[in-house]
Design a protein around this motif. Structure first.
Motif, short mmCIF file in Angstrom:
data_model
loop_
_atom_site.label_atom_id
_atom_site.label_comp_id
_atom_site.label_asym_id
_atom_site.label_seq_id
_atom_site.Cartn_x
_atom_site.Cartn_y
_atom_site.Cartn_z
N ALA A 181 0.84 -1.20 0.00
CA ALA A 181 0.00 0.00 0.00
C ALA A 181 0.87 1.24 0.00
O ALA A 181 0.60 2.22 -0.72
CB ALA A 181 -0.93 -0.01 1.22
N GLY A 182 1.96 1.22 0.79
CA GLY A 182 2.87 2.35 0.84
C GLY A 182 3.55 2.58 -0.51
O GLY A 182 3.68 3.72 -0.97
N ALA A 183 3.98 1.47 -1.14
CA ALA A 183 4.64 1.58 -2.44
C ALA A 183 3.69 2.15 -3.49
O ALA A 183 4.07 3.01 -4.30
CB ALA A 183 5.16 0.21 -2.86
N LEU A 184 2.43 1.67 -3.45
CA LEU A 184 1.43 2.14 -4.42
C LEU A 184 1.18 3.64 -4.25
O LEU A 184 1.17 4.40 -5.25
CB LEU A 184 0.11 1.40 -4.20
CG LEU A 184 -0.08 0.07 -4.90
CD1 LEU A 184 -1.32 -0.64 -4.35
CD2 LEU A 184 -0.23 0.29 -6.41
N ALA A 185 1.00 4.07 -3.01
CA ALA A 185 0.66 5.47 -2.77
C ALA A 185 1.82 6.37 -3.17
O ALA A 185 1.62 7.44 -3.78
CB ALA A 185 0.30 5.67 -1.29
N ALA A 186 3.07 5.96 -2.84
CA ALA A 186 4.23 6.77 -3.19
C ALA A 186 4.34 6.89 -4.70
O ALA A 186 4.65 7.96 -5.25
CB ALA A 186 5.49 6.16 -2.60
N THR A 187 4.07 5.78 -5.40
CA THR A 187 4.14 5.80 -6.86
C THR A 187 3.05 6.68 -7.44
O THR A 187 3.27 7.37 -8.46
CB THR A 187 4.02 4.36 -7.40
OG1 THR A 187 4.97 3.57 -6.74
CG2 THR A 187 4.24 4.33 -8.90
N ALA A 188 1.88 6.69 -6.80
CA ALA A 188 0.78 7.52 -7.29
C ALA A 188 1.21 8.98 -7.38
O ALA A 188 0.81 9.70 -8.31
CB ALA A 188 -0.44 7.38 -6.37
N VAL A 189 2.06 9.44 -6.46
CA VAL A 189 2.55 10.81 -6.50
C VAL A 189 3.31 11.04 -7.81
O VAL A 189 3.12 12.05 -8.50
CB VAL A 189 3.46 11.11 -5.29
CG1 VAL A 189 4.11 12.49 -5.42
CG2 VAL A 189 2.66 11.02 -4.00
N THR A 190 4.16 10.06 -8.18
CA THR A 190 4.97 10.24 -9.40
C THR A 190 4.09 10.18 -10.65
O THR A 190 4.42 10.78 -11.66
CB THR A 190 6.06 9.16 -9.52
OG1 THR A 190 5.43 7.90 -9.80
CG2 THR A 190 6.87 9.05 -8.26
N ILE A 191 2.98 9.44 -10.56
CA ILE A 191 2.12 9.31 -11.75
C ILE A 191 1.25 10.54 -11.93
O ILE A 191 1.13 11.08 -13.03
CB ILE A 191 1.21 8.06 -11.61
CG1 ILE A 191 2.05 6.79 -11.44
CG2 ILE A 191 0.22 7.95 -12.77
CD1 ILE A 191 2.63 6.22 -12.70
N TYR A 192 0.62 10.96 -10.81
CA TYR A 192 -0.38 12.01 -10.94
C TYR A 192 0.18 13.41 -10.72
O TYR A 192 -0.47 14.39 -11.06
CB TYR A 192 -1.55 11.74 -9.98
CG TYR A 192 -2.24 10.43 -10.32
CD1 TYR A 192 -2.90 10.28 -11.55
CD2 TYR A 192 -2.19 9.35 -9.45
CE1 TYR A 192 -3.50 9.07 -11.88
CE2 TYR A 192 -2.80 8.15 -9.78
CZ TYR A 192 -3.45 8.01 -11.00
OH TYR A 192 -4.04 6.83 -11.33
N LEU A 193 1.34 13.54 -10.07
CA LEU A 193 1.95 14.85 -9.86
C LEU A 193 3.39 14.81 -10.38
O LEU A 193 4.34 14.96 -9.61
CB LEU A 193 1.95 15.24 -8.38
CG LEU A 193 0.59 15.37 -7.69
CD1 LEU A 193 0.77 15.44 -6.17
CD2 LEU A 193 -0.14 16.60 -8.20
N PRO A 194 3.59 14.57 -11.68
CA PRO A 194 4.97 14.44 -12.16
C PRO A 194 5.68 15.80 -12.14
O PRO A 194 5.04 16.83 -12.11
CB PRO A 194 4.79 13.92 -13.59
CG PRO A 194 3.44 14.38 -14.00
CD PRO A 194 2.60 14.49 -12.76
#
Lengths: 504, 352
Positions: B99-112
């Motif tokens: 869950a932590g890995a997914l959320a951290a990655t979401a930052v890179t996807i949606y706020l590049p």
């Protein structure tokens, strides 16, 4: 060899560590009689029954069954010898039917076909009807009432060929109607030639059903009496024993203002029934009020309500002129009630932690012990060291786990913690249980000192000697109600014993 | 228990902790047992273990790789140890990590394109929060409805792992990745700093910091005292007026949060993208790490490094023709003997 004796215990001694549970007990039960075994908690009745049913083995002495020496090494041996035991807490599988429970453990039949089960069910129902023990054998046990479950247990022993049936506190779980029915059943068993041993605390029941009565106290067998040749008074006197203790010197007491007032209290116990019913009690400042009664008559729940651990259903509690709104442990602690619980290692102390952590349990929230959420480490150690010295707790060092300490030192540590709170009321439950004479005396001194300082103590104990020694007043509980109340000077063991047994 | 014969076995009722050498003995026996399997393949167990030791700790590369593996084990192990302290059996660190890995990655996807001083703290925060929420999903049913936390936390692992599959095979798949199930690579701004030319990243500092903070808080605060009391005797804690349910919720938030940080550190510090199968079972190994350390925070650092070494050492024996699953075999055996030790440690033999 006397062939008319179903059970003959000769000089039975059973030792657990340093405790003597049975001290050269002789006990004889005639064939085809109902024999009641009486005694207070810890008198050694259960030990006798456990040895007969193969749970324990005697340290020394002989057990004779039907005139022959019996070697009972396991419950299986007991079953083979025709001994059946019905425990207070039933040994039934709730999700199996009554019939399945009864045939459980039968090794002759590997395949339990429908036809076989049907045959067995019919056989069991016939057996049950013969002894007047009706229940639906095809129904799952969890759907049966407590009384029916007990019948299943009795039929189970009969099915396994028991000639001697032992019932431990059989009426403690029953409603009065169910109890009456049980007594009819016991008489039916007797008329079929079975022998019955039962234990109970209730003298009325004993007088109603038993042929002979044996009384035990403090591990010794005192007497065996014919029911027709005795009365409740004599049995009660035997149970509670003679007053042998020197009265303690006690200071005259000025009756202080009312500290605690409980009115019309109704409390539900864990078993879901009323543990306290229409309960009234008042405690004044500077007195020790003793609660006498056989275990399970509401004492535990009373202590829990005062400690804030259990909610009451109706009624009022007023403490120091403030009416309580609900049960809260913190509120109880903060309003000045300290609690020495029944089992110190179970709910009083944390065995694997050291003295400092155990002393902090009730006070770690106070500003003296912690600041801004941080414990005052150095101060707390000094404080603990002081308490340990003041109360003479013997421990290797402050961080040594408290389960290494002796029972007496554990209790001193607990008292140090609870008294340090400067309580207005101390609720002490069996405070000297398991302690030796010296440690018991120390505990009694602490309680008397509290009283002489004008604090109050609610002393819950099963030890009548202790209650008579310390209490200014004794309140007797029976079935969750106050049976009566006596003052220190007017207390009379025999009368107390009768009230505890629910007679007067 | 057994009453026949010359001796009988009894369970020691005092509930004392077994002595430290039981842990050492469990590790030694585990290596002994696996040696039998190695010998059965015709290899010399001594040589294989020497190779593993050399591979894990003998070279600078081995040592830094060992520490890289130790980071998630340390954080997840610390997380579960907090829960185990108060007898909440959280086995969901794996899911909380994902869950932590997914959320951290979401930052890179949606706020590049964020600068590092915004991107990294934000990734850390949302990673931690996602892990904490995953922990909360276990805590709430437990305190509200008394649902067994073992089952919920285990099931939530599968939910998290399947969510991971969904994102890396679906919406987040790198279009330039030749159908490989993973996101686009993180930019340098989205990656945790590393030490020199090695893969050892800033997560090590986060892990050590978390260990030090946890140790200090448990030892010195009222909160830590309450945890100790609940762990040592919940009934005594109840008699002291401690709100046990509240503690379960807070501890599960922390437990999940720490695993979430581990997940964030793994994607941002090691893989630099979210991958299918991001965790080789760190969340499960962390359970063993916590038990070997007997829930002691500093012990967890040591056992996390040892288990990191076991994983790296497992890779190095592949050159001898042995599968790297030797290390899984060792991990399983260690846990087996640890549990056996803690149960058998309660049994006392009494001579009649």
């Amino acid at each position: 060899m006397d062939e008319t004796l179903a059970v003959d215990l000769r000089q039975i001694t059973k030792q657990f560590g340093t405790t003597l549970a049975n001290d050269h007990v002789n006990f004889q039960v005639r064939k085809g009689e109902i024999h009641a075994l009486l005694g207070e908690n810890g008198a050694g009745k259960s030990t006798v029954m456990c040895m007969l049913s193969g749970v324990y083995r005697p340290t020394s002495g002989e057990i004779l069954l039907n005139g022959a020496v019996a070697r009972i090494h396991s419950p299986k041996d007991a079953v083979k010898l025709g001994v059946g035991m019905v425990f207070q807490n039933f040994r039934l599988v709730p999700s199996l039917t009554a019939a399945e429970n009864i045939v459980l453990g039968e090794t002759h039949q590997v395949w339990r076909t429908k036809a076989w089960m049907a045959r067995k069910t019919a056989e069991i129902e016939a057996l049950a009807t013969r002894f007047g023990l009706p229940f639906n054998a095809g129904r799952q046990v969890w759907q049966l009432s407590v009384g029916e479950q007990q019948r299943v247990e009795i039929v189970k022993t009969l099915y396994r060929g028991a000639e001697l049936i032992i019932l431990d506190e059989p009426t403690s779980v029953l409603t009065p109607g169910e109890a009456d029915q049980l007594f009819v059943t016991l008489q039916q068993l007797r008329s079929e030639g079975k022998t019955v041993i039962l234990t109970t605390h209730k003298l009325k029941e004993v007088m109603a059903v038993a042929d002979r009565i044996s009384v035990m106290r403090k591990g010794k067998m005192l007497a065996t009496l014919d029911r027709s040749a005795t009365d409740e008074r004599e049995v009660a006197r035997l149970m509670v024993g003679q007053d042998r203790q020197e009265p303690r010197p006690r200071k005259a007491r000025l009756k202080g203002p009312t500290l605690l007032d409980m009115r019309n209290l109704v409390v539900i116990g864990d078993h879901g029934r009323h543990a306290l019913e229409d309960f009234h009690m008042t405690i004044h400042e500077g007195e020790i009020v003793g609660i006498a009664g056989v275990a399970g008559n509401g004492q535990k729940e009373l202590a829990e309500v005062l400690a804030g651990l259990r909610m009451w259903k109706s009624g009022t509690i007023t403490f120091r002129d403030t009416k309580w709104k609900g049960a809260s442990v913190r509120h109880s602690i903060e309003s000045g009630i300290s609690h020495v619980p029944e089992n110190r290692m179970k709910s009083g102390l944390a065995g694997s932690l050291g003295s400092v952590d155990n002393l902090l349990v009730k006070s770690y929230r106070t500003p003296a012990r912690s600041k801004m959420g941080f414990l005052r480490h150095a101060e707390n150690r000094l404080w603990s060291q002081g308490l340990v010295e003041q109360f003479d707790v013997k421990t290797a060092h402050l961080d040594a786990p408290v389960h290494h300490m002796s029972g007496g030192n554990q209790q001193k540590l607990l008292f140090a913690r609870e008294i340090h709170q400067r309580p207005h009321l101390m609720v002490a439950v069996h405070p000297s249980q398991g302690l030796d004479v010296g440690a018991t005396d120390g505990v009694h001194n602490l309680l008397m000192t509290l009283r002489d300082e004008g604090k109050s103590v609610l002393l819950i104990s099963e030890d009548l000697d202790e209650l008579l020694l310390l209490s200014d007043r004794i309140v007797v509980l029976f079935g969750g109600r106050v049976m009566g109340e006596v003052t220190h000077d007017a207390a009379d063991r025999e009368h107390l014993g009768m009230m505890m047994a629910g007679v007067v | 228990m057994n009453q026949r014969g010359k001796f009988r076995l009894e369970i020691d009722p005092s509930g004392k902790e077994s002595p430290w050498w039981v842990t050492v003995l469990a590790v030694v026996l585990a290596f002994g047992l696996v040696a039998v399997f190695i010998a059965a393949t015709g290899k010399n167990p001594g040589a294989v273990y020497a190779k593993m030791l050399g591979g894990a700790f003998g070279t600078e590369f081995g040592l830094t790789e060992t520490l890289v593996k130790a980071i998630p084990l340390m954080l997840c192990g610390l997380g579960v140890s907090l829960a185990y302290r108060i007898q909440v059996w959280n086995i969901g660190a794996e899911g909380q990590f994902v869950a932590g890995a997914l959320a951290a990655t979401a930052v890179t996807i949606y706020l590049p394109g964020l600068p590092f001083w915004i991107a990294l703290p934000l990734m850390l925060t949302v990673g931690m929060l996602a892990g904490a929420v995953w922990g909360l999903f276990t805590a709430l049913p437990k305190v509200l409805f008394n649902v067994n936390e073992l089952i919920i936390s285990l099931m939530l692992n599968y939910v998290a792992l399947l969510a991971l599959d969904f994102f890396v095979f679906g919406p987040w798949r790198d279009p330039a990745g030749m159908n490989f199930p993973g996101t686009r690579p993180f930019t340098a701004e989205e990656s945790l700093p590393v030490l020199g030319a090695t893969r050892l990243h800033f997560g090590l500092i986060l892990g050590l910091l978390a260990v030090a903070l946890a140790a200090a808080f448990v030892k010195t605060t009222r909160w830590g005292y309450e945890l100790r009391l609940i762990g040592a005797n919940p009934e005594a804690a109840r008699h002291a007026g401690i709100n046990i349910r509240g503690h379960i919720v807070v501890v599960m938030l922390l437990s999940g949060g720490l695993a979430g940080i581990a997940g964030m550190a793994e994607v941002s510090g090691v893989t630099h993208r979210l991958l299918y199968g991001i965790s080789p079972g760190y969340g499960y190994t962390a359970i063993i790490v916590a038990w070997i350390a007997r829930l002691n925070p500093f012990g967890i650092v040591v056992s996390a490094v040892l288990f990191g070494g076991l994983i790296v050492g497992g890779y190095s024996v592949q050159t001898l023709g042995l599968p790297s699953s030797i290390s899984s075999l060792l991990q399983g055996s260690v846990l087996f003997f640890l549990i056996a030790g803690s149960i058998l440690g309660k049994v006392r033999v009494r001579w009649n």
